[in-house]
Design a protein around this motif. Structure first.
Motif, short mmCIF file in Angstrom:
data_model
loop_
_atom_site.label_atom_id
_atom_site.label_comp_id
_atom_site.label_asym_id
_atom_site.label_seq_id
_atom_site.Cartn_x
_atom_site.Cartn_y
_atom_site.Cartn_z
N LEU A 1 5.07 -78.70 -8.60
CA LEU A 1 3.66 -78.88 -8.94
C LEU A 1 2.71 -78.11 -8.03
O LEU A 1 1.53 -77.98 -8.36
CB LEU A 1 3.30 -80.36 -8.90
N SER A 2 3.19 -77.64 -6.90
CA SER A 2 2.29 -76.97 -5.96
C SER A 2 2.96 -75.74 -5.35
O SER A 2 3.98 -75.85 -4.69
CB SER A 2 1.86 -77.92 -4.84
N TYR A 3 2.36 -74.59 -5.62
CA TYR A 3 2.82 -73.36 -4.98
C TYR A 3 1.67 -72.75 -4.21
O TYR A 3 0.55 -72.61 -4.74
CB TYR A 3 3.32 -72.35 -6.02
N VAL A 4 1.91 -72.42 -2.97
CA VAL A 4 0.89 -71.78 -2.13
C VAL A 4 1.44 -70.42 -1.68
O VAL A 4 2.56 -70.34 -1.16
CB VAL A 4 0.54 -72.64 -0.90
N ASP A 5 0.66 -69.38 -1.89
CA ASP A 5 1.02 -68.05 -1.39
C ASP A 5 0.78 -68.07 0.12
O ASP A 5 -0.35 -67.88 0.58
CB ASP A 5 0.16 -67.00 -2.07
N ARG A 6 1.83 -68.31 0.87
CA ARG A 6 1.68 -68.51 2.31
C ARG A 6 1.24 -67.25 3.04
O ARG A 6 0.57 -67.31 4.07
CB ARG A 6 2.97 -69.09 2.90
N GLU B 1 -13.79 -70.91 2.59
CA GLU B 1 -13.65 -71.29 1.19
C GLU B 1 -12.48 -70.56 0.54
O GLU B 1 -11.80 -71.11 -0.34
CB GLU B 1 -14.95 -71.02 0.43
N ARG B 2 -12.23 -69.33 0.96
CA ARG B 2 -11.07 -68.59 0.45
C ARG B 2 -9.78 -69.28 0.86
O ARG B 2 -8.83 -69.39 0.07
CB ARG B 2 -11.08 -67.15 0.97
N VAL B 3 -9.73 -69.78 2.10
CA VAL B 3 -8.56 -70.52 2.57
C VAL B 3 -8.30 -71.72 1.67
O VAL B 3 -7.16 -71.97 1.23
CB VAL B 3 -8.75 -70.99 4.03
N LEU C 1 -5.10 -72.70 -1.11
CA LEU C 1 -4.35 -73.96 -1.11
C LEU C 1 -4.32 -74.60 -2.50
O LEU C 1 -3.31 -75.18 -2.91
CB LEU C 1 -4.98 -74.95 -0.13
N LEU C 2 -5.43 -74.50 -3.23
CA LEU C 2 -5.59 -75.27 -4.47
C LEU C 2 -5.32 -74.50 -5.75
O LEU C 2 -4.91 -75.10 -6.75
CB LEU C 2 -7.01 -75.83 -4.53
N GLU C 3 -5.56 -73.19 -5.76
CA GLU C 3 -5.69 -72.49 -7.03
C GLU C 3 -4.39 -72.40 -7.84
O GLU C 3 -4.44 -72.26 -9.07
CB GLU C 3 -6.24 -71.07 -6.79
N LEU D 1 -9.11 -76.05 -10.91
CA LEU D 1 -10.09 -75.92 -9.83
C LEU D 1 -11.36 -75.25 -10.32
O LEU D 1 -11.34 -74.19 -10.94
CB LEU D 1 -9.48 -75.10 -8.69
N GLY D 2 -12.49 -75.90 -10.03
CA GLY D 2 -13.79 -75.30 -10.23
C GLY D 2 -14.47 -75.14 -8.87
O GLY D 2 -14.35 -76.02 -8.01
N THR D 3 -15.16 -74.03 -8.65
CA THR D 3 -15.79 -73.79 -7.35
C THR D 3 -17.30 -73.61 -7.51
O THR D 3 -17.78 -73.09 -8.51
CB THR D 3 -15.21 -72.53 -6.66
#
Length: 218
Positions: free
Chosen positions: A26-31, A72-74, A78-80, A87-89
């Protein structure tokens, strides 16, 4: 023969599938992106200028604005790519501008903290060099019910440490009335960069908030 939830759970048991794999799905983060953005943020925060001239003040203003955008990019990294969330920004409401509107998709119900929180939560990004402020917690707790949510995530780049008693007490008081604000700071971001799953780390923070733990760190 139909394949239902009972059969699915039996397969998980029989094949010794780690339940934690649900978080990975459910969660992938481009580390790499996260680490680069985090490193860039810390480089910018080292910039400084002495004096009180107009040029120095203008420079400080540019640094402050750029620091906020990079942080905010960080948070977006994490979320996108979290499959459970949309996600809405910088969403404008009739009352204020919301940094992050986090809408739960159908898959979010697999995560206990989201299952208990309705349809959406709010995220705020606070990037300062000083300690996390109680005012941030109280301000967020004030506008969350107006926006129809009971869960807020307070992303902060304040120095990593155990939260001070004032901030912990504010979080605990609001949690006791059903408004839960989960702080997510440098300690948690570094854990994700080192390979831990974002939703696992966030869920641990949520449990600490819900349990009114005194061991709440950022």
């Amino acid at each position: 023969m139909t394949y239902g939830m009972i059969e699915f759970l039996a397969d998980i048991r029989d094949h010794k599938v780690d339940p934690g794999t649900a978080y990975e799905a459910l969660s992938y983060v481009d580390r790499d992106r996260l680490e680069k953005a985090w490193r860039r943020l810390n480089q910018i925060r080292q910039l400084s200028a002495k004096g009180g001239s107009a040029r120095v003040k203008e420079f400080r203003g540019r640094v402050s604005n750029h620091t906020g955008r990079v942080f905010e990019r960080v948070v977006r990294v994490l979320l996108e790519r979290c499959a459970a969330l949309k996600l809405g920004t910088n969403v404008r409401s009739t009352i204020s501008e919301i940094d992050f509107l986090i809408v739960y998709g159908p898959l979010a119900s697999a995560i206990p903290m989201f299952r208990e929180a309705g349809s959406h939560s709010l995220g705020e990004a606070k990037c300062v060099k000083g300690a996390m402020k109680t005012e941030w917690v109280n301000e967020m707790a004030g506008f969350m019910p107006v926006h129809g949510c009971s869960l807020g995530i307070l992303f902060t780049a304040a120095p990593p440490k155990r939260l001070g008693s004032a901030a912990r007490h504010a979080i605990s008081l609001h949690a006791a009335r059903g408004v839960r604000i989960v702080p997510f700071g440098p300690t948690q971001i570094d854990r994700v960069i080192q390979g831990e799953n974002f939703l696992v780390v966030l869920s641990e923070q949520y449990v600490n908030v819900a349990a009114l733990s005194t061991e709440l760190h950022i």
